[in-house]
Write an enzyme that holds these catalytic residues in place. Structure first.
Site, PDB file in Angstrom:
ATOM      1  N   GLU A 126       1.133  -1.303  -0.514  1.00 57.41           N
ATOM      2  CA  GLU A 126      -0.550  -0.229   0.353  1.00 57.41           C
ATOM      3  C   GLU A 126       0.794   1.049   0.079  1.00 57.41           C
ATOM      4  O   GLU A 126       1.192   1.879   0.782  1.00 57.41           O
ATOM      5  CB  GLU A 126      -0.843   0.140   1.138  1.00 57.41           C
ATOM      6  CG  GLU A 126      -1.657  -1.534   1.523  1.00 57.41           C
ATOM      7  CD  GLU A 126      -2.673  -0.974   0.548  1.00 57.41           C
ATOM      8  OE1 GLU A 126      -3.005  -0.022   0.036  1.00 57.41           O
ATOM      9  OE2 GLU A 126      -3.876  -1.996   0.610  1.00 57.41           O
ATOM     10  N   CYS A 133      -2.745   9.268   2.479  1.00 59.49           N
ATOM     11  CA  CYS A 133      -2.638   8.529   1.351  1.00 59.49           C
ATOM     12  C   CYS A 133      -3.034   8.908   0.298  1.00 59.49           C
ATOM     13  O   CYS A 133      -3.351   9.043  -0.741  1.00 59.49           O
ATOM     14  CB  CYS A 133      -1.978   7.037   1.149  1.00 59.49           C
ATOM     15  SG  CYS A 133      -2.574   5.800   2.026  1.00 59.49           S
TER      16      CYS A 133
HETATM   17  P1  NAD Z   1      10.465   7.307   4.453  1.00 58.10           P
HETATM   18  O1  NAD Z   1       9.700   6.790   3.054  1.00 58.10           O
HETATM   19  O2  NAD Z   1      11.321   7.357   4.619  1.00 58.10           O
HETATM   20  O3  NAD Z   1       9.386   6.064   5.392  1.00 58.10           O
HETATM   21  C1  NAD Z   1       8.378   5.887   5.251  1.00 58.10           C
HETATM   22  C2  NAD Z   1       7.185   4.642   5.993  1.00 58.10           C
HETATM   23  O4  NAD Z   1       8.468   3.140   5.698  1.00 58.10           O
HETATM   24  C3  NAD Z   1       8.006   4.592   7.387  1.00 58.10           C
HETATM   25  O5  NAD Z   1       7.293   4.574   8.552  1.00 58.10           O
HETATM   26  C4  NAD Z   1       9.383   4.820   7.808  1.00 58.10           C
HETATM   27  O6  NAD Z   1       9.670   4.031   9.351  1.00 58.10           O
HETATM   28  C5  NAD Z   1       8.861   2.867   6.975  1.00 58.10           C
HETATM   29  N1  NAD Z   1      10.004   2.536   6.388  1.00 58.10           N
HETATM   30  C6  NAD Z   1      10.999   3.577   5.390  1.00 58.10           C
HETATM   31  N2  NAD Z   1      12.797   2.145   5.467  1.00 58.10           N
HETATM   32  C7  NAD Z   1      12.015   1.147   6.008  1.00 58.10           C
HETATM   33  C8  NAD Z   1      13.332   0.042   5.651  1.00 58.10           C
HETATM   34  N3  NAD Z   1      13.738  -0.222   5.305  1.00 58.10           N
HETATM   35  N4  NAD Z   1      11.843  -0.925   6.160  1.00 58.10           N
HETATM   36  C9  NAD Z   1      10.802  -1.079   6.613  1.00 58.10           C
HETATM   37  N5  NAD Z   1      10.140  -0.053   7.077  1.00 58.10           N
HETATM   38  C10 NAD Z   1      11.146   1.391   6.300  1.00 58.10           C
HETATM   39  O7  NAD Z   1       9.585   7.945   4.325  1.00 58.10           O
HETATM   40  P2  NAD Z   1       8.891   9.368   5.689  1.00 58.10           P
HETATM   41  O8  NAD Z   1      10.206  10.256   5.344  1.00 58.10           O
HETATM   42  O9  NAD Z   1       8.412   8.540   6.570  1.00 58.10           O
HETATM   43  O10 NAD Z   1       7.276   9.582   4.781  1.00 58.10           O
HETATM   44  C11 NAD Z   1       7.114  10.743   3.476  1.00 58.10           C
HETATM   45  C12 NAD Z   1       6.851   9.785   2.664  1.00 58.10           C
HETATM   46  O11 NAD Z   1       6.052   8.703   2.758  1.00 58.10           O
HETATM   47  C13 NAD Z   1       5.700  10.159   2.155  1.00 58.10           C
HETATM   48  O12 NAD Z   1       5.563  11.388   1.346  1.00 58.10           O
HETATM   49  C14 NAD Z   1       4.452   9.328   1.720  1.00 58.10           C
HETATM   50  O13 NAD Z   1       5.244   9.251   0.351  1.00 58.10           O
HETATM   51  C15 NAD Z   1       4.754   8.224   2.348  1.00 58.10           C
HETATM   52  N6  NAD Z   1       3.751   7.848   3.792  1.00 58.10           N
HETATM   53  C16 NAD Z   1       2.705   6.781   2.925  1.00 58.10           C
HETATM   54  C17 NAD Z   1       1.988   6.532   4.121  1.00 58.10           C
HETATM   55  C18 NAD Z   1       0.806   5.696   3.469  1.00 58.10           C
HETATM   56  O14 NAD Z   1      -0.049   5.360   4.217  1.00 58.10           O
HETATM   57  N7  NAD Z   1       1.132   5.154   2.041  1.00 58.10           N
HETATM   58  C19 NAD Z   1       2.080   6.414   5.166  1.00 58.10           C
HETATM   59  C20 NAD Z   1       3.509   7.385   4.975  1.00 58.10           C
HETATM   60  C21 NAD Z   1       4.203   8.249   4.594  1.00 58.10           C
END
Ligand code: NAD
Length: 475
Positions: free
Chosen positions: A249, A283
């Site tokens: 997702e 999202c």
């Molecule tokens: P990010 O890409 O660093 O992290 C997104 C999420 O993934 C966080 O919860 C993080 O802990 C987790 N994550 C990161 N690297 C991981 C890994 N290697 N293994 C497992 N989990 C990992 O970005 P961010 O700064 O936390 O969030 C920004 C972007 O993330 C947003 O612009 C959005 O696109 C996306 N986001 C999407 C949703 C959603 O509901 N689809 C929710 C939160 C963030």
């Protein structure tokens, strides 16, 4: 007021002890709420072993008995809703009313999955020969590793927990380190409801270390991730190495098409409220507004008025209608969008800057006159910034709406039934709201296409993600 941050492994709550950890901050104040322990490698191995054993116990439990335990967990979530919501506001920032709504929906999801888990029907296919019996059955996939982000601290975890447990799987959840408390409270409800030890485990740590360790283990048979597209692609690659099932997702950049026959004021009120929910950190948040020439000015005026009436503040303060952004990364992202807009001749109609001198507050922002290749029109903003641009024809707006690699959600508003049907068919996304923003309920499928991911959560499709089909041919 907050909660004791712990890991939950093999039915045992584990605190900091000699583990490394990190501070959890209140995004409205910047102040520390507590220290979150990180799971060690030994903790993760213990969780894997416990989930493996827990799976054997849980799959042998009847769907009828599993449902009873899950419904009890739902009841506990409702009983404790006020406390869980307050924990959530402190760590995530959203207004209390939104947090309460999230917690109640969390309980509803458990109930729905508990019931639907009792309907894991198979079928009998007539055989070609005499005395041949052909059965198609459903079996739980096994141990699940799930990873959830910080924007919905209980809703996103529960979609995975309830789906997996209702199907008879066990699960190791790595919830978001920035918003762990509400999820700890959620898992306590399952623990207190009598979920057998090992069936549900909660860990925290350095995300990439934890995910590599868990996905690399032969014990894990299914991955479920909610988060950004780049991380989703990385985890999907790790899952593919072990040929593991995966549900992804990921992000979206949802177009909103407002046709000239729609009521501009009514539409603006509906969609602006949805846009600024959770400060735009959703999202399926509407993020690109295409408005037909005839109603553009009225729509823009009402939408801007709505943005100007938003009361920014601490989510626990009475009257607050929008809280801070969840972390400083989002503030930087909003500033980069505003800068790019200005450099491309775009206009900031309202907002456009940080608010106050503490916490991660950013003003509700409305942007116009931006080209389609600007940052705000091409990158998921994940914040309270709304670009509103004009369009002339149906074909033109469909092409522009479908031009990005995202495909999670889209919205359209029209009073013409034929246009409603045509736009619902034409928009490329996993979910389309036509004169509606109700695209996420426990009983309906939720998920994206294109780079927004694959697989669904919610509805019967959500349960299917946790089951394998088996064909038994008996001669
Ligand atoms: P990010 O890409 O660093 O992290 C997104 C999420 O993934 C966080 O919860 C993080 O802990 C987790 N994550 C990161 N690297 C991981 C890994 N290697 N293994 C497992 N989990 C990992 O970005 P961010 O700064 O936390 O969030 C920004 C972007 O993330 C947003 O612009 C959005 O696109 C996306 N986001 C999407 C949703 C959603 O509901 N689809 C929710 C939160 C963030």
């Amino acid at each position: 007021m907050y909660t004791d941050l712990q890991l939950y492994i093999d039915g045992e709550w584990l605190n900091g002890a000699s583990r490394k950890g990190e501070e959890v901050l209140n995004p409205a104040t910047g102040k520390s709420l507590g220290t979150l322990p990180h799971a060690t490698k030994a903790d993760l191995d213990r969780a894997l072993d416990a989930a493996d054993k827990g799976f054997a116990v849980w799959r042998a439990t009847s769907a009828y008995d599993r449902a009873k335990v899950l419904r009890k967990a739902a009841d506990l979530v409702r009983e404790r809703a006020e406390h869980i919501a307050r924990v959530m506001v402190q760590e995530q920032g959203k207004p209390l009313a939104e947090a309460r709504g999230e917690v109640i929906t969390t309980a509803d999801i458990i109930d729905w999955m508990a019931e639907e888990g009792r309907r894991a029907y198979g079928r009998i296919v007539p055989g070609r020969g005499k005395n041949v019996r052909q059965l198609v059955t459903q079996e739980p996939v096994g141990v699940v590793a799930a990873f959830t982000p910080w924007n919905f601290p209980t809703l996103t975890p529960v979609r995975k927990i309830a789906g997996a447990l209702a199907a008879g799987c066990s699960l190791i959840l790595k919830a978001a380190e920035e918003t762990p408390g509400a999820c700890v409270e959620l898992v306590k409800c399952f623990d207190d409801a009598g979920v057998p030890k090992g069936v549900l485990n909660l860990v925290f740590g350095v995300p990439s270390d934890v995910s590599e360790h868990l996905i690399g283990s032969d014990i894990v048979r299914k991955i479920s991730f909610t988060g950004s597209i780049p991380v989703g692609k990385h985890l999907a690659g790790l899952a593919a190495k072990g040929m593991k099932r995966a549900t992804m997702e990921l992000g979206g950049h949802s177009p909103v098409v407002v046709f000239g026959d729609a009521d501009p004021e009514k539409t603006a009120d509906t969609i602006a409220a949805f846009k600024f929910r959770n400060a735009g950190q959703v999202c399926i948040s509407p993020t690109r507004f295409y408005v037909q020439d005839g109603v553009y000015d009225r729509f823009l005026s009402r939408f801007t008025e709505f943005a100007n009436n938003i009361k920014l503040g601490d989510g626990l303060e009475q009257g607050t209608t929008m809280g801070p952004l969840a972390n400083p990364r989002r503030l930087d992202a909003m500033e980069a969008i505003v800068q790019d807009t200005k450099s491309r001749g775009g206009k900031i109609v309202t907002g456009g800057k940080r608010h106050g001198n503490q916490g991660n507050f950013f003003e509700p922002t409305v942007i116009t006159d931006v080209p389609d290749d600007s940052k705000i029109m091409t990158d998921e903003p994940f914040g309270p910034v709304a670009p509103i641009v004009r369009f002339k024809t149906f074909d033109e707006v469909v092409e522009r709406a479908n031009s990005l690699p995202y495909g999670l959600a889209s919205y359209a508003f029209t009073t013409n039934t034929q246009t409603a049907t045509m736009i619902g068919d034409a928009l490329q996304s996993g979910m389309v709201g036509v004169n509606s923003v109700a695209i996420s309920t426990p009983e309906t499928p939720f998920g994206g296409i294109k780079e927004s991911g694959y697989g669904q959560e919610g509805g019967i499709e959500g349960l299917e993600g946790y089951t394998n089909r088996k064909f038994i041919s008996q001669g």
